[in-house]
Design an enzyme around this catalytic site. Structure first.
Site, PDB file in Angstrom:
ATOM      1  N   CYS A   1     -98.657  -2.599 -19.673  1.00 52.60           N
ATOM      2  CA  CYS A   1    -100.118  -2.610 -19.468  1.00 52.60           C
ATOM      3  C   CYS A   1    -100.852  -1.598 -20.334  1.00 52.60           C
ATOM      4  O   CYS A   1    -102.079  -1.669 -20.470  1.00 52.60           O
ATOM      5  CB  CYS A   1    -100.438  -2.358 -17.993  1.00 52.60           C
ATOM      6  SG  CYS A   1     -99.648  -3.552 -16.922  1.00 52.60           S
TER       7      CYS A   1
ATOM      8  N   HIS B   1    -107.695   0.052 -17.396  1.00 44.01           N
ATOM      9  CA  HIS B   1    -106.749  -1.031 -17.085  1.00 44.01           C
ATOM     10  C   HIS B   1    -106.947  -1.415 -15.627  1.00 44.01           C
ATOM     11  O   HIS B   1    -106.941  -0.560 -14.739  1.00 44.01           O
ATOM     12  CB  HIS B   1    -105.322  -0.543 -17.345  1.00 44.01           C
ATOM     13  CG  HIS B   1    -104.297  -1.469 -16.770  1.00 44.01           C
ATOM     14  ND1 HIS B   1    -104.325  -2.826 -16.988  1.00 44.01           N
ATOM     15  CD2 HIS B   1    -103.229  -1.235 -15.958  1.00 44.01           C
ATOM     16  CE1 HIS B   1    -103.314  -3.392 -16.348  1.00 44.01           C
ATOM     17  NE2 HIS B   1    -102.638  -2.452 -15.718  1.00 44.01           N
TER      18      HIS B   1
ATOM     19  N   ASN C   1    -104.390  -8.175 -12.373  1.00 41.15           N
ATOM     20  CA  ASN C   1    -103.830  -7.333 -13.430  1.00 41.15           C
ATOM     21  C   ASN C   1    -103.322  -8.236 -14.559  1.00 41.15           C
ATOM     22  O   ASN C   1    -102.322  -8.931 -14.383  1.00 41.15           O
ATOM     23  CB  ASN C   1    -102.703  -6.484 -12.831  1.00 41.15           C
ATOM     24  CG  ASN C   1    -102.025  -5.583 -13.849  1.00 41.15           C
ATOM     25  OD1 ASN C   1    -102.187  -5.766 -15.055  1.00 41.15           O
ATOM     26  ND2 ASN C   1    -101.259  -4.631 -13.369  1.00 41.15           N
TER      27      ASN C   1
HETATM   28  C1  COA Z   1     -98.431  -3.364  -4.437  1.00 45.20           C
HETATM   29  C2  COA Z   1     -99.469  -2.661  -3.590  1.00 45.20           C
HETATM   30  C3  COA Z   1    -100.739  -3.475  -3.532  1.00 45.20           C
HETATM   31  C4  COA Z   1     -98.930  -2.531  -2.169  1.00 45.20           C
HETATM   32  O1  COA Z   1     -99.863  -1.843  -1.358  1.00 45.20           O
HETATM   33  P1  COA Z   1     -99.383  -0.655  -0.423  1.00 45.20           P
HETATM   34  O2  COA Z   1    -100.567  -0.204   0.307  1.00 45.20           O
HETATM   35  O3  COA Z   1     -98.681   0.345  -1.296  1.00 45.20           O
HETATM   36  O4  COA Z   1     -98.413  -1.377   0.534  1.00 45.20           O
HETATM   37  P2  COA Z   1     -96.874  -1.079   0.819  1.00 45.20           P
HETATM   38  O5  COA Z   1     -96.031  -1.463  -0.346  1.00 45.20           O
HETATM   39  O6  COA Z   1     -96.735   0.321   1.332  1.00 45.20           O
HETATM   40  O7  COA Z   1     -96.600  -2.090   1.991  1.00 45.20           O
HETATM   41  C5  COA Z   1     -97.278  -2.002   3.235  1.00 45.20           C
HETATM   42  C6  COA Z   1     -96.923  -3.209   4.065  1.00 45.20           C
HETATM   43  O8  COA Z   1     -97.575  -4.364   3.527  1.00 45.20           O
HETATM   44  C7  COA Z   1     -96.635  -5.390   3.329  1.00 45.20           C
HETATM   45  N1  COA Z   1     -97.048  -6.225   2.202  1.00 45.20           N
HETATM   46  C8  COA Z   1     -96.683  -6.089   0.905  1.00 45.20           C
HETATM   47  N2  COA Z   1     -97.286  -7.051   0.185  1.00 45.20           N
HETATM   48  C9  COA Z   1     -98.030  -7.776   1.035  1.00 45.20           C
HETATM   49  C10 COA Z   1     -98.870  -8.899   0.903  1.00 45.20           C
HETATM   50  N3  COA Z   1     -99.084  -9.478  -0.313  1.00 45.20           N
HETATM   51  N4  COA Z   1     -99.489  -9.405   1.991  1.00 45.20           N
HETATM   52  C11 COA Z   1     -99.311  -8.831   3.192  1.00 45.20           C
HETATM   53  N5  COA Z   1     -98.516  -7.783   3.400  1.00 45.20           N
HETATM   54  C12 COA Z   1     -97.880  -7.252   2.335  1.00 45.20           C
HETATM   55  C13 COA Z   1     -95.334  -4.677   3.092  1.00 45.20           C
HETATM   56  O9  COA Z   1     -94.227  -5.527   3.366  1.00 45.20           O
HETATM   57  C14 COA Z   1     -95.425  -3.533   4.078  1.00 45.20           C
HETATM   58  O10 COA Z   1     -95.092  -4.020   5.359  1.00 45.20           O
HETATM   59  P3  COA Z   1     -94.280  -3.071   6.395  1.00 45.20           P
HETATM   60  O11 COA Z   1     -95.179  -1.890   6.628  1.00 45.20           O
HETATM   61  O12 COA Z   1     -94.129  -3.963   7.560  1.00 45.20           O
HETATM   62  O13 COA Z   1     -93.012  -2.735   5.694  1.00 45.20           O
HETATM   63  C15 COA Z   1     -99.793  -1.233  -4.121  1.00 45.20           C
HETATM   64  O14 COA Z   1     -98.721  -0.369  -3.895  1.00 45.20           O
HETATM   65  C16 COA Z   1    -100.109  -1.233  -5.578  1.00 45.20           C
HETATM   66  O15 COA Z   1    -101.043  -1.873  -6.041  1.00 45.20           O
HETATM   67  N6  COA Z   1     -99.362  -0.436  -6.356  1.00 45.20           N
HETATM   68  C17 COA Z   1     -99.582  -0.331  -7.775  1.00 45.20           C
HETATM   69  C18 COA Z   1     -98.932  -1.476  -8.453  1.00 45.20           C
HETATM   70  C19 COA Z   1     -99.428  -1.677  -9.825  1.00 45.20           C
HETATM   71  O16 COA Z   1    -100.592  -1.547 -10.089  1.00 45.20           O
HETATM   72  N7  COA Z   1     -98.512  -1.992 -10.736  1.00 45.20           N
HETATM   73  C20 COA Z   1     -98.833  -2.270 -12.072  1.00 45.20           C
HETATM   74  C21 COA Z   1     -99.080  -1.016 -12.832  1.00 45.20           C
HETATM   75  S1  COA Z   1     -99.658  -1.415 -14.404  1.00 45.20           S
END
Ligand code: COA
Length: 350
Positions: free
Chosen positions: A114, A254, A284
């Site tokens: 990215c 980004h 993204n």
């Molecule tokens: C991926 C992302 C949205 C997840 O959000 P988060 O707040 O960190 O959520 P978590 O991973 O801690 O998961 C929390 C809960 O939501 C659940 N969950 C994950 N994806 C889900 C979805 N699409 N829908 C519903 N629930 C979801 C998980 O299973 C977890 O459940 P649990 O508590 O029962 O285990 C977030 O971490 C993120 O955007 N990270 C950056 C990723 C990114 O930008 N990558 C590219 C970089 S260039």
């Protein structure tokens, strides 16, 4: 003579097919409210069956050339930033070179996920400053949908497809790219990866069964590093340019996650008016996200000569970067170009 590198043309392309959060509810156990509150994304665009990174990149490139009033034959370098090339060989940049008929251009791909657009912009700037190339096309494109595990709700909700391009040219003006800061951390590569399909894990029945050709991610670990490195690199790039955040006309980041953007905005202390966000409609889009956002920003907002823009990115690798740009007097850059091309022609014909 010292030259700076200025953007003189831009274009972007988004595939027609829209995949909404409600569409995703039918594929995985998720819901619109969760996706919107955790990411800010409402919908993303998905490439059609005949679309690839090179076909989308070619459309964006043609727009950028038209805006720059430049013929593809006059390009001497094409850099394509992508993590999702059409093939391992040839480079996607070569396919774009062929599609455009850019017969005098060298072409290569660059993969820093990215952050790719910022690494490509830095590379193009170096070519211009060293005198190695004068008329450079930078394309950033991704077909991330082909590398998604559509059963993994933690990744498939985040990404979208698209492409964008800019033309980069030399100018004697004190404008264009003012400063760049780049960084990487290969020791945490596991946070975002596509494991299989390379020389370490060639394609096999096993890699297919494991879905190891798809994006894997440790979302919440990436989150913290993303905010820290985007804020830090942005501050360093501003300091190198001798500017502060209030000097910025806009921050074009980004578009990874709305919460990452808000946290970065708070860390930098920039206003809502300065921060450009379009993640709600695209998700993204990897390397193409900054230049797509730049294209939308320029379409919807007036920009004046001398305005400052900050680009800041974070991606797999891990990699990150920030670039500060002063908007050039583009008609004057074009005059400089035509004068140079006239001299080049004279030198050729004697
Ligand atoms: C991926 C992302 C949205 C997840 O959000 P988060 O707040 O960190 O959520 P978590 O991973 O801690 O998961 C929390 C809960 O939501 C659940 N969950 C994950 N994806 C889900 C979805 N699409 N829908 C519903 N629930 C979801 C998980 O299973 C977890 O459940 P649990 O508590 O029962 O285990 C977030 O971490 C993120 O955007 N990270 C950056 C990723 C990114 O930008 N990558 C590219 C970089 S260039």
């Amino acid at each position: 003579m010292d030259y700076n590198a200025a953007i003189t043309g831009w274009g972007w392309y988004s595939p027609a097919q829209v995949l909404s959060n409600h569409d995703l509810e039918k594929l995985v156990d998720t819901n619109d409210a969760w996706i919107q509150s955790r990411t800010g994304i409402r919908e993303r665009r998905i490439a059609g069956p005949n679309e690839t990174t090179s076909t989308m990149g070619t459309i964006a490139a043609r727009q950028a050339l038209e805006e720059a009033e430049l013929s593809a034959r006059d390009l001497d370098l094409i850099i394509c930033a992508t993590t999702t090339p059409d093939h391992l060989i040839p480079a996607t940049a070569c396919l774009i070179q062929r599609n455009l008929g850019a017969n005098h251009a060298a072409a290569f791909d660059l993969n820093t996920a990215c952050s790719g657009f910022l690494y490509a912009l830095a590379t193009g700037t170096q070519f211009i400053q060293a005198g190695g190339a004068r008329r450079i096309l930078i394309v950033a494109g991704e077909t991330l949908s082909r590398f998604m595990n559509w059963e993994d709700r933690s990744t498939c909700i985040l990404f979208g497809d698209g492409a964008a391009a800019v033309v980069l040219e030399p100018t004697a003006q004190t404008a264009g790219v003012l400063s760049t800061v780049l960084g990487s951390r290969g020791d945490v590569e596991h946070m975002l990866s596509i494991e299989a399909g390379g020389s370490a894990r060639p394609a096999s029945a096993e890699t297919l069964a494991e879905k190891a050709h798809c994006v894997r991610m440790k979302g919440n670990e990436i989150f913290k590093l993303a905010v820290r490195s985007m804020a830090q690199s942005a501050q360093e790039a501003l300091a190198k340019a001798g500017l502060v955040t209030s000097d910025l006309r806009a921050v074009i980041p980004h578009q990874a996650n709305h919460r990452i953007l808000t946290a970065t905005q708070d860390a930098l202390g920039v206003s809502d008016q300065q921060m450009f966000v379009n993640i709600d409609r695209y998700g993204n889009t990897g390397a193409s996200s900054i230049p797509i956002a730049l294209g939308e920003f320029l379409q919807g907002n007036a920009i004046d000569v001398g305005d400052h823009l900050l680009f800041v990115a974070f991606g797999g690798g891990l990699t990150w970067g920030a670039t500060v740009l002063r908007w050039a007097d583009i008609p004057a850059v074009k005059m400089e170009r035509w004068e140079t091309m006239r001299k080049e022609k004279l030198a050729l014909t004697g």
